[in-house]
Enzyme design. Structure first.
Site, PDB file in Angstrom:
ATOM      1  CG  ASP A  36      -1.819  -1.189   1.338  1.00  0.00           C
ATOM      2  OD1 ASP A  36      -1.430  -2.256   0.829  1.00  0.00           O
ATOM      3  OD2 ASP A  36      -2.894  -1.072   1.939  1.00  0.00           O
ATOM      4  CD  GLU A  67      -6.439   0.474   0.949  1.00  0.00           C
ATOM      5  OE1 GLU A  67      -7.634   0.352   0.682  1.00  0.00           O
ATOM      6  OE2 GLU A  67      -5.959   0.239   2.071  1.00  0.00           O
ATOM      7  CG  HIS A  96      -9.089   3.437   2.369  1.00  0.00           C
ATOM      8  ND1 HIS A  96     -10.044   3.924   3.234  1.00  0.00           N
ATOM      9  CD2 HIS A  96      -8.137   2.858   3.153  1.00  0.00           C
ATOM     10  CE1 HIS A  96      -9.687   3.669   4.480  1.00  0.00           C
ATOM     11  NE2 HIS A  96      -8.536   3.011   4.464  1.00  0.00           N
ATOM     12  CG  HIS A 204      -0.852   0.189   5.904  1.00  0.00           C
ATOM     13  ND1 HIS A 204      -1.079   1.549   5.928  1.00  0.00           N
ATOM     14  CD2 HIS A 204      -1.657  -0.304   4.924  1.00  0.00           C
ATOM     15  CE1 HIS A 204      -1.967   1.872   5.007  1.00  0.00           C
ATOM     16  NE2 HIS A 204      -2.346   0.753   4.386  1.00  0.00           N
TER      17      HIS A 204
HETATM   18 FE   LIG Z   1      -7.087  -1.173   3.258  1.00  0.00          FE
HETATM   19 FE   LIG Z   2      -3.977   0.433   2.924  1.00  0.00          FE
END
Ligand SMILES: [Fe+2]
Ligand SMILES: [Fe+2]
Length: 299
Positions: A36, A67, A96, A204
């Site tokens: 991400d 995202e 997201h 993350h």
């Molecule tokens: Fe997410």
């Molecule tokens: Fe994320």
């Protein structure tokens, strides 16, 4: 939080597989998947690391989850175009995906950007694509977990439809964007031997379980994020701490502290839809060269 890499080069190798003749640098196909991207700092970190990673690994395909690239939440068409212009082959998203309204038509128009395939069919976008390089076809599937995340359809049934729709491809990468580790592990086992790789995103935080499963599918529960390691999963740490301390609303901003790229390199096997190795790529944003100090004029 992962420790800093032990190698002097800045990238760490966390897991490998067998088949030494199909490893990186031998001409076999490989996929660099990057976790991400958080904020513009995440985008800049990716684009500055990519030339170094191309030199080191020469990946056939580069796929990123983006995202969070628009100020920490969502993505804009401009942001997506910048990633494609930087050499990204496909973009995956997650919970997201719809934070920025201006992305909605772009999600329908651009085949290489994916939102989870198990969202409702009435929602903008699509969840699979096929990209081609060096005569090889890579199918990419974006999937959302159902535990603690809002996805209108069930991941474990919709993946079957998605795989069937890919057609003839050499390799398949599945980004399972999920909160629960159990869903990701279960999906890895379910698809072992049927796809080249199942990579997890969303938390993350990179996990230490990258490996090639017995059937030949490369797997990791979470790749991690590309962005500020000095924050709290992307947010300025003092704001996250204040929110948790006071239990009151706090305006969150994206941290810029200590940016790192977090991803995996998947070395594809000569056998279609299978992997020879997976290794973690954890790398700090390259340091800007020191600025020359102007010399004082002679007097
Ligand atoms: Fe997410
Ligand atoms: Fe994320």
């Amino acid at each position: 939080m992962p420790d800093e890499p032990s190698s002097a080069s800045g990238a760490s190798r966390a897991a490998g597989g067998s088949c030494p003749d199909t490893g990186p640098g031998t001409g076999a196909a490989s996929i660099l998947f990057v976790g991400d991207l958080v904020g513009s700092i995440g985008r800049r970190t990716l684009l500055e690391c990519l030339p170094l990673l191309r030199e080191r690994y020469d990946p056939t395909f580069v796929v990123v989850n983006a995202e969070n690239v628009a100020g920490g939440l969502g993505i804009t068409p401009k942001g997506a175009r910048a990633l494609f212009a930087g050499g990204v082959d496909a973009i995956t998203l997650g919970n997201h995906a719809y934070h920025r309204r201006e992305i909605y038509p772009y999600l329908d128009e651009e085949p290489r950007i994916l939102r989870p395939v198990n969202f409702l069919r009435i929602q903008p976008g699509h969840g699979t694509c096929v990209v081609e390089r060096d005569g090889l076809r890579l199918g990419v599937v974006n999937l959302s977990g159902n535990l603690y995340l809002r996805a209108g359809r069930h991941a474990f049934t919709e993946i079957e439809t998605a795989l069937g729709e890919l057609g003839e491809v050499d390799h398949i990468l599945v980004d399972m964007h999920a909160e629960a580790t159990s869903e990701k592990v279960a999906l890895g086992w379910m698809l072992d031997g049927r796809v080249t790789a199942v990579v997890g995103t969303h938390t993350h935080i990179p996990t230490a379980d990258a490996r090639v499963l017995p059937g030949g599918t490369a797997y990791i529960t979470d790749v991690g994020m590309t962005g500020p390691r000095g924050g709290v999963i992307g947010v300025k740490r003092e704001q996250a701490i204040e929110s948790l301390q006071t239990q009151m609303p706090v305006r969150f901003e994206t941290s810029e502290d200590d940016p790192w790229l977090m991803g995996v390199l998947i070395s594809c096997s000569a056998t279609p839809r299978s992997a020879a190795a997976i290794e973690q790529v954890l790398m700090p944003r390259p340091q800007a060269p020191p600025r020359a100090i102007p010399s004082l004029p002679d007097r």
